[in-house]
Design a protein around this motif. Sequence first.
Motif, short mmCIF file in Angstrom:
data_model
loop_
_atom_site.label_atom_id
_atom_site.label_comp_id
_atom_site.label_asym_id
_atom_site.label_seq_id
_atom_site.Cartn_x
_atom_site.Cartn_y
_atom_site.Cartn_z
N CYS A 23 0.85 -1.19 0.00
CA CYS A 23 0.00 0.00 0.00
C CYS A 23 0.89 1.25 0.00
O CYS A 23 1.80 1.35 0.82
CB CYS A 23 -0.89 0.01 1.24
SG CYS A 23 -1.92 1.49 1.38
N CYS A 26 0.01 3.39 3.64
CA CYS A 26 0.46 2.96 4.97
C CYS A 26 1.64 2.00 4.84
O CYS A 26 1.91 1.47 3.77
CB CYS A 26 -0.69 2.33 5.74
SG CYS A 26 -1.24 0.73 5.13
N ASP A 28 2.12 -0.98 6.55
CA ASP A 28 1.88 -2.39 6.82
C ASP A 28 0.94 -3.08 5.85
O ASP A 28 0.83 -4.29 5.85
CB ASP A 28 1.33 -2.57 8.24
CG ASP A 28 2.32 -2.09 9.29
OD1 ASP A 28 3.53 -2.27 9.07
OD2 ASP A 28 1.88 -1.53 10.30
N GLY A 29 0.25 -2.31 5.01
CA GLY A 29 -0.81 -2.89 4.18
C GLY A 29 -0.34 -3.44 2.85
O GLY A 29 0.74 -3.14 2.36
N CYS A 44 -6.45 -1.53 0.28
CA CYS A 44 -5.46 -1.93 1.28
C CYS A 44 -6.13 -2.79 2.35
O CYS A 44 -7.17 -2.41 2.90
CB CYS A 44 -4.83 -0.69 1.91
SG CYS A 44 -3.66 -1.11 3.23
N ASP A 46 -4.98 -3.25 5.27
CA ASP A 46 -4.71 -2.71 6.60
C ASP A 46 -5.47 -1.41 6.85
O ASP A 46 -6.24 -1.30 7.79
CB ASP A 46 -3.21 -2.49 6.78
CG ASP A 46 -2.83 -2.15 8.20
OD1 ASP A 46 -3.22 -2.92 9.11
OD2 ASP A 46 -2.16 -1.12 8.42
N CYS A 47 -5.29 -0.41 5.97
CA CYS A 47 -5.93 0.90 6.22
C CYS A 47 -7.25 1.08 5.47
O CYS A 47 -7.98 2.01 5.74
CB CYS A 47 -4.97 2.03 5.86
SG CYS A 47 -4.62 2.24 4.10
N THR A 49 -7.77 1.91 2.35
CA THR A 49 -7.77 2.93 1.31
C THR A 49 -7.82 2.27 -0.07
O THR A 49 -6.99 1.42 -0.38
CB THR A 49 -6.49 3.79 1.41
OG1 THR A 49 -6.43 4.35 2.71
CG2 THR A 49 -6.50 4.89 0.36
#
Length: 59
Positions: A23, A26, A28-29, A44, A46-47, A49
Amino acid sequence: MSKPQSTAGQRRNVLAILEGRPCPVCEDGELEREEYKDNAAAVCDDCGTPQAQVWQPSE
């Protein structure tokens, strides 16, 4: 002269290319294919988006 219309499969190839990439928003994604606002998208994990959406043509 108009450009030829892409098929749904060709448009979804964009999502396949993005799937699994990190991503850009972020740290981590990773992008995965899912639905976003009723459209196929690369989002993503994780976030949340979205990075790309494929709008379905109206019938």
